[in-house]
Design a protein around this motif. Structure first.
Motif, PDB file in Angstrom:
ATOM      1  N   GLY A   8       0.856  -1.184   0.000  1.00  0.00           N
ATOM      2  CA  GLY A   8       0.000   0.000   0.000  1.00  0.00           C
ATOM      3  C   GLY A   8       0.888   1.228   0.000  1.00  0.00           C
ATOM      4  O   GLY A   8       2.113   1.103   0.129  1.00  0.00           O
ATOM      5  N   PRO A   9       0.315   2.426  -0.127  1.00  0.00           N
ATOM      6  CA  PRO A   9       1.149   3.625  -0.151  1.00  0.00           C
ATOM      7  C   PRO A   9       2.075   3.729   1.064  1.00  0.00           C
ATOM      8  O   PRO A   9       3.218   4.179   0.934  1.00  0.00           O
ATOM      9  CB  PRO A   9       0.130   4.763  -0.163  1.00  0.00           C
ATOM     10  CG  PRO A   9      -1.078   4.180  -0.796  1.00  0.00           C
ATOM     11  CD  PRO A   9      -1.102   2.741  -0.372  1.00  0.00           C
ATOM     12  N   TYR A  10       1.569   3.286   2.229  1.00  0.00           N
ATOM     13  CA  TYR A  10       2.404   3.421   3.425  1.00  0.00           C
ATOM     14  C   TYR A  10       3.706   2.641   3.271  1.00  0.00           C
ATOM     15  O   TYR A  10       4.791   3.164   3.556  1.00  0.00           O
ATOM     16  CB  TYR A  10       1.643   2.962   4.671  1.00  0.00           C
ATOM     17  CG  TYR A  10       2.474   3.024   5.922  1.00  0.00           C
ATOM     18  CD1 TYR A  10       2.810   4.245   6.484  1.00  0.00           C
ATOM     19  CD2 TYR A  10       2.939   1.858   6.534  1.00  0.00           C
ATOM     20  CE1 TYR A  10       3.585   4.314   7.614  1.00  0.00           C
ATOM     21  CE2 TYR A  10       3.721   1.919   7.671  1.00  0.00           C
ATOM     22  CZ  TYR A  10       4.038   3.146   8.212  1.00  0.00           C
ATOM     23  OH  TYR A  10       4.815   3.227   9.337  1.00  0.00           O
ATOM     24  N   ILE A  56       6.008   4.329   0.816  1.00  0.00           N
ATOM     25  CA  ILE A  56       6.677   5.490   1.404  1.00  0.00           C
ATOM     26  C   ILE A  56       7.830   5.030   2.296  1.00  0.00           C
ATOM     27  O   ILE A  56       8.928   5.591   2.254  1.00  0.00           O
ATOM     28  CB  ILE A  56       5.657   6.332   2.204  1.00  0.00           C
ATOM     29  CG1 ILE A  56       4.674   6.991   1.252  1.00  0.00           C
ATOM     30  CG2 ILE A  56       6.349   7.368   3.077  1.00  0.00           C
ATOM     31  CD1 ILE A  56       3.407   7.499   1.907  1.00  0.00           C
ATOM     32  N   TRP A 110      -4.823   8.942   1.438  1.00  0.00           N
ATOM     33  CA  TRP A 110      -4.450   7.587   1.006  1.00  0.00           C
ATOM     34  C   TRP A 110      -3.084   7.623   0.326  1.00  0.00           C
ATOM     35  O   TRP A 110      -2.201   6.832   0.639  1.00  0.00           O
ATOM     36  CB  TRP A 110      -5.542   7.060   0.088  1.00  0.00           C
ATOM     37  CG  TRP A 110      -5.249   5.787  -0.661  1.00  0.00           C
ATOM     38  CD1 TRP A 110      -5.247   5.637  -2.007  1.00  0.00           C
ATOM     39  CD2 TRP A 110      -4.943   4.499  -0.120  1.00  0.00           C
ATOM     40  NE1 TRP A 110      -4.958   4.344  -2.334  1.00  0.00           N
ATOM     41  CE2 TRP A 110      -4.765   3.611  -1.204  1.00  0.00           C
ATOM     42  CE3 TRP A 110      -4.796   3.997   1.175  1.00  0.00           C
ATOM     43  CZ2 TRP A 110      -4.444   2.266  -1.054  1.00  0.00           C
ATOM     44  CZ3 TRP A 110      -4.480   2.649   1.332  1.00  0.00           C
ATOM     45  CH2 TRP A 110      -4.309   1.812   0.238  1.00  0.00           C
ATOM     46  N   TYR A 111      -2.886   8.586  -0.578  1.00  0.00           N
ATOM     47  CA  TYR A 111      -1.600   8.682  -1.272  1.00  0.00           C
ATOM     48  C   TYR A 111      -0.470   9.121  -0.334  1.00  0.00           C
ATOM     49  O   TYR A 111       0.688   8.969  -0.659  1.00  0.00           O
ATOM     50  CB  TYR A 111      -1.694   9.647  -2.463  1.00  0.00           C
ATOM     51  CG  TYR A 111      -2.222   8.991  -3.718  1.00  0.00           C
ATOM     52  CD1 TYR A 111      -1.381   8.278  -4.557  1.00  0.00           C
ATOM     53  CD2 TYR A 111      -3.568   9.071  -4.050  1.00  0.00           C
ATOM     54  CE1 TYR A 111      -1.863   7.652  -5.699  1.00  0.00           C
ATOM     55  CE2 TYR A 111      -4.065   8.457  -5.195  1.00  0.00           C
ATOM     56  CZ  TYR A 111      -3.207   7.748  -6.015  1.00  0.00           C
ATOM     57  OH  TYR A 111      -3.679   7.131  -7.144  1.00  0.00           O
ATOM     58  N   GLY A 140      -0.059   7.842   2.551  1.00  0.00           N
ATOM     59  CA  GLY A 140       0.261   6.699   3.402  1.00  0.00           C
ATOM     60  C   GLY A 140      -0.597   6.575   4.649  1.00  0.00           C
ATOM     61  O   GLY A 140      -0.270   5.811   5.546  1.00  0.00           O
ATOM     62  N   ILE A 141      -1.677   7.354   4.700  1.00  0.00           N
ATOM     63  CA  ILE A 141      -2.554   7.258   5.869  1.00  0.00           C
ATOM     64  C   ILE A 141      -3.477   6.053   5.698  1.00  0.00           C
ATOM     65  O   ILE A 141      -4.101   5.885   4.655  1.00  0.00           O
ATOM     66  CB  ILE A 141      -3.372   8.557   6.041  1.00  0.00           C
ATOM     67  CG1 ILE A 141      -2.433   9.703   6.420  1.00  0.00           C
ATOM     68  CG2 ILE A 141      -4.468   8.377   7.083  1.00  0.00           C
ATOM     69  CD1 ILE A 141      -3.085  11.060   6.461  1.00  0.00           C
TER      70      ILE A 141
END
Lengths: 507, 326
Positions: free
Chosen positions: A327-329, A332, B212-213, B215-216
């Motif tokens: 996922g994005p997390y 990152i 969302w983008y 990273g939450i």
């Protein structure tokens, strides 16, 4: 060619800001008059005066010889002026025909009642659609047609009002190359019918192709009017920004094969089939661009790499290390960053000020418990924001200003700032200069280059070929979910890229 | 001064007037209401028990409203708060009547509130439906459950120590319930202003896609928000039980209206991402004052409903009107 509209020495004073100081502008029958200028140069204000939204502080507007000191929207419509705004104003829930005749619906009498004459309306609408080349049943709901078709509906609507002057505000902003060509065909036809077109755009190449004359504005003042045939793109740029702008941002190096591979994707595939078995490598110092038609899989691939959308299979390597991105997390955490296509929808937080927009990312990256735990350190927040403001040259009074008060280019810098503050190593740019003026564009290109030179990975998705050609060292072309061709900077030309992205793959 | 600086100063002063309005409009309304009350019934208003009564009455609403605030902050809503209040109150009452230690019962009550919030949040995450639909459903379901477990009748007869502790006044003027509300407010204010969790919730409310983008974890934060709302309603349910002295299956019916109103009057944006706990506390207090004032002026309770509704629309309309004038 007779003059349809003449604006003379128009001044518009807003409280605190002089938006226009003494602008003259003329629209002749049968011409495409380009209105050019950076964001905030006064183009929209000038056109809003013409459409009757704003009243000029001084100056006159003459339409077919009739002189006005200011127009109301009704005056404007009655004098055959139509505006097609960038945010199209069609009504999605109505049919094409209903959109064309909204507020002006043909009726028939039935006893004491005036009823909608659908048959007549659809027949008339059909004729208008044919004139703009819209091949659709006029009973189709507007929500079911594409953006370029919606635009055709707007043009047809202008024709329904018998408009003599049609103003198009950045009409090509969200169109594919093919759709742009179609639009230009329509514009040429309108010209032949003796209508005057005002064409507002940032895209110089298009302007050179479709325009007859160009008027350049800068900071609300009049810079000049020229025949398109007498000027070059460079001339226009220097008129707009008052300085010469660099055209190439590529690395001095030409061959990257011996450089370290800093980012690699192997056999990436999506369940929905939008990306099929894609592999590529990015070398140190290289900017890798992705071209292709909208929907060819470029943005879809990036979203899957970043974990924002699901993928079926594929491996991702960051600086040689295989990473798992769920996922994005986790993207990152592994040093990835994504500057998304739509700033407003998926880029910034309109309820946050500049510093909060920047600090959100490092806060999340450095927190415990999956981005949730920890306290806000207001000192770090301030210093991150100040540092990025300095480094990216974000133009603002203070980092406590709300981000919506900034221009598009500066908003984009803030978004880039949030990723840099989190020390991202691989940065994906999806349409990085959409709706950004020429001056800021060049700043963003320079930033991308210096990031690549610093050793960060830079990937760019863009629909603007001149952008890819002036920034990227390597360009990969997408078609139907696959990379069909990869060009080095030396090989790449617009023709070759367009050919690769449109023709069948068996070559 | 040049033309430009004059224009800028003018702009600045306009901005600061707006900022002042934004900051103090809620306080202004509150002061105005108190002045109206003081002028119309001076003898009653200036007696020491008046403030105590307003505080005690407002506290339950403020507790519920603070939970509601979080739901609204993420551009959602929680319509089930009143039903959670009733169900938690009823559960606690049943436990205590059955002989469970009051302290244990209270702890269980808070946990039940959290669990009900967890259910709301999970349903929102799994179905992807708007919280309005989900909590409209759970509002009815939880009310039904309360009626079932209570056999549609009130429960009373629990330890006097519990009711005494809750309805006590500290220093004779500050009710215990207000101390509880203040404590919860301080914790929630800390979460919203000083923690990453709070910042993320504001981000989620401001722009779900951007969140969302960035990273939450959208689902996790949605879940936490509804758990906070459930806990707040749970605490309110326990407090209400102690003050009333009996558990009514129909208790707190329609309280979501007051909670939503308090949040909005307190400056929370219905579109998400904007608002503060302090504002909500003031908003809840305003509603308490209005309620108390109407009793003081001995308006019939039927009319009170009408007045309350009109005041909610009026105060929010006024705020929006000023905001639009900018």
């Amino acid at each position: 060619m007779n003059t349809l509209v003449k604006m003379d020495n128009v001044v518009k004073q807003f409280p605190g800001v002089k938006a226009l100081s003494g602008i003259s502008f003329e629209i002749k029958s049968g011409e495409v008059h380009v209105l050019l200028g950076e964001n905030g140069a006064g183009k929209s204000t000038l056109m809003k005066i013409l459409s009757g939204v704003h009243k000029p502080t001084s100056g006159t507007i003459s339409i077919n010889g009739k002189v006005f000191n200011g127009l109301t929207p009704k005056d404007s419509r009655e004098n055959a002026i139509s505006v097609i705004y960038q945010e199209l104003s069609v009504i999605n829930e109505l049919s094409i025909a209903e959109n064309l005749y909204v507020g002006n619906i043909p009726t028939k009498k039935l006893g004491p009642f005036n009823l909608v004459d659908r048959e007549k309306m659809n027949k008339m609408a059909q004729k208008l659609c044919e004139r703009v080349g819209l091949k659709r049943d006029v009973r189709t709901l507007v929500e079911d047609i594409s953006i370029s078709e919606k635009q055709q509906v707007e043009i047809a609507k202008a024709l329904a009002y018998e408009s003599r002057v049609i103003i198009m505000d950045e009409p090509t902003a969200s169109l594919t190359n093919e759709e742009v060509n179609h639009l230009f065909e329509i514009i040429k036809k309108l010209k032949k019918e003796g209508r005057g077109i005002v064409f507002i755009s940032h895209k110089l190449r298009e302007i050179m192709e479709i325009g007859d004359r160009v008027t350049v504005l800068k900071d609300g003042t009049y810079v000049g009017t020229k025949n398109i045939s007498d000027v070059t793109q460079d001339d226009l740029v220097s008129m707009m920004v008052g300085r010469q702008i660099k055209q190439s941002y590529q690395s001095k190096k030409e061959n990257f094969e011996n450089e370290e591979v800093i980012f690699q994707v192997k056999n990436l595939e999506r369940k929905d089939g939008k990306v099929k078995n894609v592999s590529f490598s990015l070398h140190k110092g290289e900017i890798l661009g992705f071209s292709g038609l909208v929907g060819s899989g470029r943005s879809e691939m990036m979203n899957s790499i970043f974990g924002a959308e699901p993928k079926k299979s594929g491996e991702i390597f960051v600086f040689g290390k295989k990473v798992k991105i769920s996922g994005p997390y986790s993207a990152i955490k592994n040093g990835l960053a994504m500057v998304t296509e739509n700033r407003r929808e998926s880029g910034f937080f309109s309820n946050f000020d500049i510093k909060q927009n920047i600090s959100i990312l490092p806060f999340i990256k450095k927190s415990f418990g999956g981005g949730v735990g920890g306290l806000i350190n207001f000192n770090s927040e301030k210093s991150w924001a100040e540092k990025e403001k300095e480094k990216l040259n974000i133009k603002c009074f203070s980092t406590e200003q709300n981000i919506t008060e900034l221009s598009g280019g500066n908003q984009q810098k803030v978004i880039l700032g949030k990723w840099l503050a989190a020390n991202s190593k691989i940065i994906i740019f999806d349409e990085p200069t959409k709706g950004i003026d020429v001056g800021s564009k060049s700043e963003i290109y320079s930033l991308m280059r210096s990031l690549a030179d610093e050793g960060k990975g830079v990937l760019v998705v863009s629909s603007e070929l001149p952008e890819l050609l002036s920034v990227c060292d390597t360009i990969a072309v997408f078609r139907e979910g696959e990379i069909v061709k990869t060009f080095s900077r030396k090989e790449a030309t617009e023709e070759k890229i367009i050919k690769a992205s449109t023709t069948e793959k068996s070559e | 001064m040049s033309e430009k600086t004059i224009a800028k100063t003018k702009q600045k002063s306009e901005q600061s007037v707006n900022a002042l309005w934004q900051k103090f409009s809620t306080v202004g309304i509150l002061v105005l209401l108190l002045v109206i009350l003081a002028v119309s019934r001076p003898q009653l208003f200036f007696s020491s028990s008046t403030l105590t009564q307003i505080l005690a009455q407002s506290s339950v609403n403020i507790l519920i409203a603070m939970g509601e605030f979080f739901a609204i902050l993420i551009a959602g809503i929680d319509l089930s708060v009143g039903s959670i209040v009733a169900l938690v109150g009823m559960s606690c009452a049943k436990m205590m009547v059955a002989g469970v230690n009051p302290v244990l019962s209270i702890a269980a009550g808070v946990l039940i509130g959290a669990f009900l919030g967890f259910i709301n949040g999970s349903l929102v995450n799994v179905t992807k439906l708007h919280p309005f639909i989900i909590t409209l459903g759970t509002q009815a379901i939880l009310r039904g459950v309360t009626l079932i477990i209570s056999n549609s009748s009130a429960v009373f007869g629990f330890p006097g120590s519990f009711t005494r502790a809750i309805s006590k006044n500290i220093f004779g003027i500050i009710p215990t319930v207000s101390i509880i509300a203040i404590a919860v407010a301080l914790i929630l204010a800390f979460i919203t202003q000083k923690t990453k969790l709070g910042r993320n919730i504001y981000a989620l409310g401001g722009n779900k896609e951007s969140a969302w983008y960035s990273g939450i974890n959208v689902n996790l934060h949605t879940l936490i928000v509804f758990i906070i709302s459930g806990v707040c309603s749970g605490v309110a349910g326990i407090v209400l039980l102690g003050r009333v002295g009996s558990a009514e299956p129909t208790a707190a019916t329609g309280f979501e209206t007051y909670a939503i109103a308090a949040s909005i009057i307190g400056g929370t944006s219905f579109f998400g991402g904007k608002g503060k706990i302090l504002g909500v506390v003031l908003g809840g207090f305003i509603i308490g004052v209005i309620n108390f004032g109407m009793n003081l002026l001995s308006l019939p309770s039927t009319l009170q409903q009408v007045v309350m509704g009109a005041l909610i629309i009026g105060s929010v309309a006024l705020d929006t009107f000023v905001a639009r004038k900018r």
